[in-house]
Design a protein around this motif. Structure first.
Motif, PDB file in Angstrom:
ATOM      1  N   UNK A 100       0.863  -1.181   0.000  1.00 48.39           N
ATOM      2  CA  UNK A 100       0.000   0.000   0.000  1.00 48.39           C
ATOM      3  C   UNK A 100       0.893   1.222   0.000  1.00 48.39           C
ATOM      4  N   UNK A 101       0.782   2.043  -1.043  1.00 49.68           N
ATOM      5  CA  UNK A 101       1.649   3.205  -1.190  1.00 49.68           C
ATOM      6  C   UNK A 101       0.821   4.484  -1.225  1.00 49.68           C
ATOM      7  N   UNK A 102       1.386   5.535  -0.689  1.00 49.57           N
ATOM      8  CA  UNK A 102       0.760   6.851  -0.721  1.00 49.57           C
ATOM      9  C   UNK A 102       1.768   7.861  -1.259  1.00 49.57           C
ATOM     10  N   UNK A 113      -2.367  13.798  -6.680  1.00 51.14           N
ATOM     11  CA  UNK A 113      -1.751  13.249  -5.468  1.00 51.14           C
ATOM     12  C   UNK A 113      -2.075  14.168  -4.297  1.00 51.14           C
ATOM     13  N   UNK A 114      -1.977  13.647  -3.103  1.00 52.41           N
ATOM     14  CA  UNK A 114      -2.282  14.466  -1.943  1.00 52.41           C
ATOM     15  C   UNK A 114      -1.076  15.317  -1.546  1.00 52.41           C
ATOM     16  N   UNK A 115      -1.315  16.468  -0.935  1.00 57.07           N
ATOM     17  CA  UNK A 115      -0.200  17.327  -0.536  1.00 57.07           C
ATOM     18  C   UNK A 115       0.567  16.728   0.635  1.00 57.07           C
ATOM     19  N   UNK A 116       1.829  17.104   0.743  1.00 58.76           N
ATOM     20  CA  UNK A 116       2.638  16.636   1.860  1.00 58.76           C
ATOM     21  C   UNK A 116       2.188  17.318   3.145  1.00 58.76           C
ATOM     22  N   UNK A 117       1.799  16.497   4.107  1.00 58.35           N
ATOM     23  CA  UNK A 117       1.456  16.963   5.450  1.00 58.35           C
ATOM     24  C   UNK A 117       2.177  16.014   6.412  1.00 58.35           C
ATOM     25  N   UNK A 118       3.073  16.543   7.217  1.00 63.99           N
ATOM     26  CA  UNK A 118       3.927  15.691   8.035  1.00 63.99           C
ATOM     27  C   UNK A 118       3.155  14.731   8.944  1.00 63.99           C
ATOM     28  N   UNK A 119       2.155  15.182   9.722  1.00 63.74           N
ATOM     29  CA  UNK A 119       1.436  14.227  10.585  1.00 63.74           C
ATOM     30  C   UNK A 119       0.777  13.092   9.802  1.00 63.74           C
TER      31      UNK A 119
END
Length: 240
Positions: A100-102, A113-119
């Motif tokens: 499973x990759x995100x 693609x989804x934006x980078x969000x650290x949490x």
């Protein structure tokens, strides 16, 4: 069968775009990307949390001639888009092999693609998903080496793995000098004094300041990634 206990719990794998080309002049070689994904799958099965930063040189190389004389910032943004393309291809190959990759991008392309969000990235890693960081740092003038150092520090990686076509750092070019010897380990200061060119200066300084070790190894050597996460003598360790 009992799996060996890995030496590292969470790693950041830095893949160059060129690593995806195989023997092709540019683009993505399907057999090459599938083989790399199988190596990642092997270590995730051991319980290792894996994040990936990927470059875009393999795709951008195809348009590099037309970019000559282009504004540097514009060219860098084109390169960031190339990394997004590679990240999507890598994630697709992972999904086809049962991982499973995100994909998380440093520039906003939310329809893709989804934006980078650290949490959120940390949550995905804790859930056993592979996180692929795309678009570098989201800023021109910074390389994907710097993105790897930055994301590695942000997610609390224990090791940044710089995947190359050579199985470590050598005293000279091993393809040209048969007497060249591989360094088992080096301090950051030693590597800088010897001007070994392991990563760009910004990435190297960030890893040194954050005491984030870097392992240089060959991604084309079968089983090398597994040996690295097991703490075996594979590649070259650069440490603070």
């Amino acid at each position: 069968m009992t799996l060996a206990t890995p030496a590292y719990k969470r790693i950041l794998l830095k893949l160059s775009g060129e690593a995806l080309m195989g023997d092709d002049a540019f683009g993505i070689n399907r057999a090459t990307i599938d083989r790399m994904v199988s190596e990642v799958a092997e270590v995730t099965a051991m319980g290792v949390e894996v994040a990936v930063v990927i470059g875009g040189g393999n795709i951008f190389r195809g348009v590099a001639g037309g970019s000559a004389g282009m504004d540097r910032a514009t060219a860098d943004y084109m390169g960031m888009l190339a990394t997004v393309m590679n990240a999507l291809a890598l994630a697709d190959a992972m999904e086809r092999q049962g991982l499973t990759a995100r994909v998380m991008s440093a520039i906003s392309i939310e329809q893709v693609v989804e934006p980078y969000v650290r949490p959120k990235a940390l949550q995905y890693l804790e859930e056993g998903k592979v996180v692929v960081f795309a678009a570098g740092t989201g800023n021109p003038f910074f390389t994907t080496d710097t993105a790897a150092a930055l994301r590695g520090a942000e997610i609390g990686a224990e090791l940044v793995l710089k995947a190359t076509k050579v199985d470590g750092v050598y005293s000279a070019d091993p393809h040209k000098d048969p007497t060249a010897t591989r360094y088992t380990q080096l301090s950051f200061d030693e590597a800088m004094v010897r001007n070994l060119g392991i990563m760009d200066a910004t990435a190297f300084a960030l890893c040194r300041d954050q005491k984030l070790p870097v392992k240089v190894f060959s991604i084309i050597k079968p089983g090398a990634l597994k040996r690295v996460v097991l703490g075996e003598d594979e590649g070259t360790l650069v440490y603070a």
